[in-house]
Design a protein around this motif. Structure first.
Motif, PDB file in Angstrom:
ATOM      1  N   VAL A 172      11.186  -3.554  -0.836  1.00 38.05           N
ATOM      2  CA  VAL A 172      11.092  -3.669   0.922  1.00 38.05           C
ATOM      3  C   VAL A 172      11.603  -5.290   1.155  1.00 38.05           C
ATOM      4  CG1 VAL A 172       9.883  -3.545   3.037  1.00 38.05           C
ATOM      5  CG2 VAL A 172       9.604  -1.719   1.460  1.00 38.05           C
ATOM      6  N   ASN A 173      11.061  -6.102   0.345  1.00 40.61           N
ATOM      7  CA  ASN A 173      11.387  -7.432   0.495  1.00 40.61           C
ATOM      8  C   ASN A 173      12.771  -7.697   0.030  1.00 40.61           C
ATOM      9  OD1 ASN A 173       8.689  -8.474   1.163  1.00 40.61           O
ATOM     10  ND2 ASN A 173       8.304  -8.831  -1.184  1.00 40.61           N
ATOM     11  N   ASN A 229       2.769  -2.373  -5.322  1.00 33.21           N
ATOM     12  CA  ASN A 229       3.454  -3.626  -5.523  1.00 33.21           C
ATOM     13  C   ASN A 229       5.280  -3.374  -5.875  1.00 33.21           C
ATOM     14  OD1 ASN A 229       1.479  -5.345  -5.961  1.00 33.21           O
ATOM     15  ND2 ASN A 229       1.180  -4.687  -8.018  1.00 33.21           N
ATOM     16  N   SER A 230       5.491  -2.173  -6.414  1.00 24.52           N
ATOM     17  CA  SER A 230       6.992  -1.782  -6.303  1.00 24.52           C
ATOM     18  C   SER A 230       7.776  -1.947  -5.043  1.00 24.52           C
ATOM     19  CB  SER A 230       7.351  -0.914  -7.606  1.00 24.52           C
ATOM     20  OG  SER A 230       6.958   0.602  -6.867  1.00 24.52           O
ATOM     21  N   THR A 283      10.447  -5.181   9.458  1.00 26.70           N
ATOM     22  CA  THR A 283       9.947  -4.321   8.156  1.00 26.70           C
ATOM     23  C   THR A 283      10.117  -2.811   8.215  1.00 26.70           C
ATOM     24  OG1 THR A 283       7.949  -5.899   8.052  1.00 26.70           O
ATOM     25  CG2 THR A 283       7.559  -4.014   6.882  1.00 26.70           C
ATOM     26  N   ARG A 284      10.078  -2.374   9.525  1.00 24.74           N
ATOM     27  CA  ARG A 284      10.344  -0.744   9.552  1.00 24.74           C
ATOM     28  C   ARG A 284      11.706  -0.652   9.051  1.00 24.74           C
ATOM     29  NH1 ARG A 284       7.798  -1.876  14.591  1.00 24.74           N
ATOM     30  NH2 ARG A 284       9.663  -1.399  15.656  1.00 24.74           N
ATOM     31  N   GLY A 323      18.616 -12.077   5.736  1.00 22.22           N
ATOM     32  CA  GLY A 323      19.045 -13.442   4.990  1.00 22.22           C
ATOM     33  C   GLY A 323      17.914 -14.240   4.589  1.00 22.22           C
ATOM     34  N   ARG A 324      16.539 -13.560   4.427  1.00 21.20           N
ATOM     35  CA  ARG A 324      15.617 -14.342   4.061  1.00 21.20           C
ATOM     36  C   ARG A 324      14.703 -13.121   3.453  1.00 21.20           C
ATOM     37  NH1 ARG A 324      12.483 -17.637   8.446  1.00 21.20           N
ATOM     38  NH2 ARG A 324      11.225 -18.034   6.794  1.00 21.20           N
TER      39      ARG A 324
END
Length: 426
Positions: free
Chosen positions: A27-28, A21-22, A61-62, A36-37
């Motif tokens: 990464v988010n 989760n962390s 994501t990478r 920007g999102r």
């Protein structure tokens, strides 16, 4: 055929103290900085990476993973599409590799021992940031007890400098470096707030500019919000409501204020206080109503930064409403908010209690209740009355108003004797 687990990613997560989760959360955040999102990953996404079910994440994501870890995706065990996992080394080859690794390690250790000063640089980790945050908590506690003091400002600024010195003290992942910049920005923001609280506005503006730079380097939305929101409060105290609204709007327009109702509520409440200072009663009332609604919508269990948890609650909302209604000349409503604030203040909030008590005395005096107002003002502790710049100023204004409205009253005489005793012990 079962997918092979991503042992490299699991090892990196263990080394850096990440749960599924962390890691998804950081990464988010990195995705938001890049695109920007805010990203939509969760713990199950990371578990898919670890299990090998997802061997090559999407390109954005990478990139975010590489920003967070400071490593290429392939070093984290991800395999580009169309390639296969490298075959494990045969036993004999593997033994030879282990021997070479061991010999190489011994040689490196020997070289380091023979040539002092050439040892590998220190590794800076999450624990280093946490130690700084522990000391920051002490500064925040001091601020709540004795806000506005020069020593609090200096300690916060010194801690910010220490965080920056740590940046150059060794190697660190991109995530740790961002955390250090965010910590330095938070510490510098506290130095700024101590200067604002002490009415040292030139110094406060200098701290603000440094804090803003550090916040941008960290990419941390929460600390950006804090700094711009503090800037709005600073300009309000300086009598510059247009600048105050503009700065507070920067904070309110950040993504975190749209995502988390608690940040939205704080931004709206401070906006209400600014509208009060600008004598815009309708706008102030609307802002406080919206702030209350936002607080009711928020999730109390959501993770928030320590500096916010330390002060933002219903008592602070009423404190800001008290300030606004005093500025608007609506003294009965100001008194209502003062009582609500005092009833819900946490015991350690000594500075806030002194400020609220002083404002309550002003509201009561403006309604003609000189005896009650004087009794209220006498509840302000002597150290706050003589050492806190904002409290001292408001009490001088109270003295002037009391002499102007009831110069020969018993209340005025009692107050004069009381303040004389303050000065004698200062």
């Amino acid at each position: 055929m079962n997918a092979a687990r991503n042992a490299a990613l699991e090892a990196w997560m263990t080394e850096h103290g990440h749960s599924s989760n962390s890691l998804a959360e950081v990464v988010n955040t990195a995705l938001e900085s890049l695109t920007g999102r805010l990203g939509g990953l969760d713990g199950s996404s990371v578990r898919d990476w670890k299990s090998g079910r997802v061997r090559w994440p999407k390109s954005a994501t990478r990139r975010a993973l590489e920003e967070v870890s400071g490593l290429p995706a392939t070093a984290l065990g991800f395999v580009p599409r169309g390639r296969t996992q490298p075959n494990p080394a045969p036993p004999q080859q593997e033994d030879a590799m282990k021997r070479r690794t061991l010999v190489g390690g011994i040689a490196a250790a020997t070289a380091a021992a023979v040539a002092p000063g050439t040892a590998a640089p220190r590794r800076i980790g999450v624990s280093d940031v946490e130690r700084l945050q522990d000391r920051f908590a002490e500064i925040v506690a001091s601020d709540h007890r004795r806000g506005g003091q020069v020593d609090i400002e200096q300690r916060a600024a010194a801690l910010a400098d220490e965080a920056l010195t740590l940046q150059n003290a060794g190697t660190a992942t991109q995530r740790v470096r961002r955390n250090l910049y965010a910590a330095a920005a938070a510490f510098r923001s506290s130095a700024m707030w101590a200067a604002v609280d002490g009415r040292r506005y030139d110094t406060a503006e200098a701290h603000m500019r440094r804090a803003q730079t550090l916040a941008e380097m960290s990419g941390d939305q929460a600390i950006k919000f804090r700094i711009w929101s503090h800037a709005g409060t600073m300009y309000r105290h300086m009598g510059r409501p247009a600048d105050a609204l503009a700065a507070n709007d920067v904070a309110r327009n950040l993504h975190i204020a749209r995502r988390d109702p608690q940040f939205a509520a704080l931004g709206l409440a401070r906006q209400g206080a600014i509208h009060g200072a600008a004598h815009a009663q309708t706008s102030a009332t609307r802002a406080f109503d919206q702030a209350q609604d936002a607080m009711l919508r928020s999730d109390p269990d959501e993770h928030r930064p320590m500096w916010m948890l330390a002060f933002w609650d219903e008592a602070e909302l009423h404190s800001l409403a008290l300030s606004a209604h005093l500025s608007l000349g609506d003294y009965a409503t100001a008194e209502f908010h003062a009582h609500r604030c005092l009833a819900s203040l946490r015991p350690q909030m000594a500075r806030s209690r002194a400020i609220t008590t002083t404002r309550l005395a002003h509201a009561q005096l403006a309604q003609g209740d000189t005896d009650t107002a004087t009794a209220t003002a006498m509840k302000v502790p002597a150290d706050a009355a003589t050492e806190h710049a904002r409290v001292s100023r408001m009490l001088r204004e109270f003295s002037a108003a009391l002499r102007a409205t009831a110069p020969s009253s018993t209340a005025a005489q009692t107050w004069t004797e009381h303040t004389t005793a303050w000065r004698a012990t200062a």
